[in-house]
Design an enzyme around this catalytic site. Sequence first.
Site, PDB file in Angstrom:
ATOM      1  N   ASN A 175      27.306   9.346 -33.228  1.00  0.00           N
ATOM      2  CA  ASN A 175      28.319   9.414 -32.337  1.00  0.00           C
ATOM      3  C   ASN A 175      27.704   9.419 -30.832  1.00  0.00           C
ATOM      4  O   ASN A 175      28.425   9.085 -29.895  1.00  0.00           O
ATOM      5  CB  ASN A 175      29.223  10.748 -32.434  1.00  0.00           C
ATOM      6  CG  ASN A 175      28.187  11.951 -32.406  1.00  0.00           C
ATOM      7  OD1 ASN A 175      26.619  11.909 -32.621  1.00  0.00           O
ATOM      8  ND2 ASN A 175      28.713  12.945 -32.242  1.00  0.00           N
ATOM      9  N   GLU A 276      20.647  20.606 -34.990  1.00  0.00           N
ATOM     10  CA  GLU A 276      21.764  20.815 -34.033  1.00  0.00           C
ATOM     11  C   GLU A 276      22.925  20.236 -35.171  1.00  0.00           C
ATOM     12  O   GLU A 276      23.062  18.881 -35.518  1.00  0.00           O
ATOM     13  CB  GLU A 276      21.746  19.463 -33.156  1.00  0.00           C
ATOM     14  CG  GLU A 276      20.509  19.764 -31.979  1.00  0.00           C
ATOM     15  CD  GLU A 276      20.819  21.283 -31.238  1.00  0.00           C
ATOM     16  OE1 GLU A 276      21.942  21.681 -31.359  1.00  0.00           O
ATOM     17  OE2 GLU A 276      20.019  21.741 -30.700  1.00  0.00           O
ATOM     18  N   CYS A 310      30.276  16.829 -31.487  1.00  0.00           N
ATOM     19  CA  CYS A 310      30.313  18.174 -32.093  1.00  0.00           C
ATOM     20  C   CYS A 310      30.593  19.396 -31.431  1.00  0.00           C
ATOM     21  O   CYS A 310      30.843  20.509 -31.931  1.00  0.00           O
ATOM     22  CB  CYS A 310      28.763  18.471 -32.732  1.00  0.00           C
ATOM     23  SG  CYS A 310      27.504  18.034 -31.747  1.00  0.00           S
ATOM     24  N   GLU A 483      17.827  22.237 -27.519  1.00  0.00           N
ATOM     25  CA  GLU A 483      17.446  20.928 -26.950  1.00  0.00           C
ATOM     26  C   GLU A 483      17.748  20.814 -25.365  1.00  0.00           C
ATOM     27  O   GLU A 483      18.572  21.677 -25.002  1.00  0.00           O
ATOM     28  CB  GLU A 483      17.976  19.765 -27.672  1.00  0.00           C
ATOM     29  CG  GLU A 483      17.658  19.511 -29.109  1.00  0.00           C
ATOM     30  CD  GLU A 483      18.067  18.118 -29.765  1.00  0.00           C
ATOM     31  OE1 GLU A 483      19.060  17.967 -29.606  1.00  0.00           O
ATOM     32  OE2 GLU A 483      17.180  17.790 -30.359  1.00  0.00           O
TER      33      GLU A 483
END
Length: 505
Positions: A175, A276, A310, A483
């Site tokens: 994505n 993640e 997400c 991150e």
Amino acid sequence: MTTTRRRLLETMRVAVRRRFSLDASAPLVRTRAYVDGRWVRAPDDFPVLDPGAGTEIARVADCGPEEAKRAVDAAHEAFRQWKDVTAKERSAVLRKWANLMDEHKEDLARIITLESGKPVKESLGEVSYSASFLDWFSEEARRVYGDVVPSPFANRKILLLKQPVGVASIITPWNFPSAMITRKAGAALAAGCAVVVKPAEDTPLSALALAELSHQAGVPAGVFNVVPCSRERTPSVGRVLCTDPLVAKISFTGSTATGKVLLKMAADTVKKVSMELGGHAPFIVFDSADVDEAVRGAMASKFRNSGQTCVCSNRFLVQSSVYDSFLAKLGAAMDRELKVGHGSKPDSTQGPLINGRAAEKVVHQVEDALSRGARLLRGGRRLGGSFVAPTLLADVSVDMLCMREETFGPLVPVVRFETEQEALAIANSSRVGLAGYFYSSDVSQIWRVAEALEVGLVGVNEGLVSTAEASFGGVKESGLGVEGSKYGVDEYLHLKYVCMGGLAG
Ligand code: ADP
């Protein structure tokens, strides 16, 4: 398939052939794996599809465990030198890589649109977002400080050194085919680690384009490797990347289900991990909210990448007094602002979903909601290929599928609530917790809710919050570690305590 659907698909195919071919980006199109600074073949190749047209746009090397092992060995060898390159030099290389991305942003964006379906305006946005991580971590590379700690012993000094962990395996989704790589690789290279990237099978071309630019930027051979592979070969390649003893670290972005598989593999050799994983973001509109602002935020947070991120809002909770006006204004904004079409068309805002399975999942959630009493206000159907009409559902209840699992598509399910406690209970009822958004003008409520939401990122009166300067990471089953931000580099470092003893007073 209806005639309208067939026509839509055909128009899209023609658009791609005429105006948006992959040849146009030839300088950065690479189809072999990138290992130890060389473009290498694999025994087979696999097709990369344009999800907007359903056509094959390239065939890419289908790496297996052997190529993956070669990449790990190369990274391990390269790590020995890279860790000792000065932070200043590593910083300069990362900066050059970021600048090259900027110079080639049109080509990179075209590749992203072709392989992921994302509208080209969003792809350009992703390229600058992606480059921003290389830029940010080029600065952070020079700020990896250790500590000198006041010692309780007169004859000893206590030093805490930060050292790179070694080889990092980086496994990324489709994505954000570019940004999910630089967010990890930027931090890893800044820390002094070498990496092996396994991009998603749907979007290997963006990863390989990044490899070409890394080469031009002067990233030494073996420090950045890319091993693309098909869905069939993914488990065997994944096994090497997650179990080889030379790999010290795994950084993964993707579904919670896959993350758990990788975590189990990581356990055998006790690797450091960053995960993640999936989200199920609540978007809460309280009665003190500016409804127009909330609608703006909802549009941005829901429909980016056709709902396939997400951090996209997934569960809309609206307080009774503003419920009707929110629904009316959101419906009008959807009519006014959203245009479904192939990502290459300049006016498209809603590209296809990544594949037919993804489109089917959205339609299934809609059917489930309607069968349980939801009201369909917009959309609700597939439009041909993997395109889905932007959909608005009212009178949604928490037992519906769309409230229990991540949608990853352009669906807005709206639940009515009465009290703050009720909204928080619904929001926090999920097993995952990545992003959460809410709109309110009550300062006390803003503090209470921001603290109470069980998520890793909160947008207060804001629908888009990601930026390289801030941390990105979830709680619960949304992941481990963060991150971006000044903390992102720590994921690739370990702390070594050095005790210097026997010192004369
Ligand atoms: P999706 O179902 O949306 O593709 P995944 O979480 O399965 O989401 O995919 C994210 C990334 O994880 C992709 O690069 C995919 O190839 C990779 N992946 C999936 N299964 C495995 C596995 N067993 N080992 C290593 N990587 C995997």
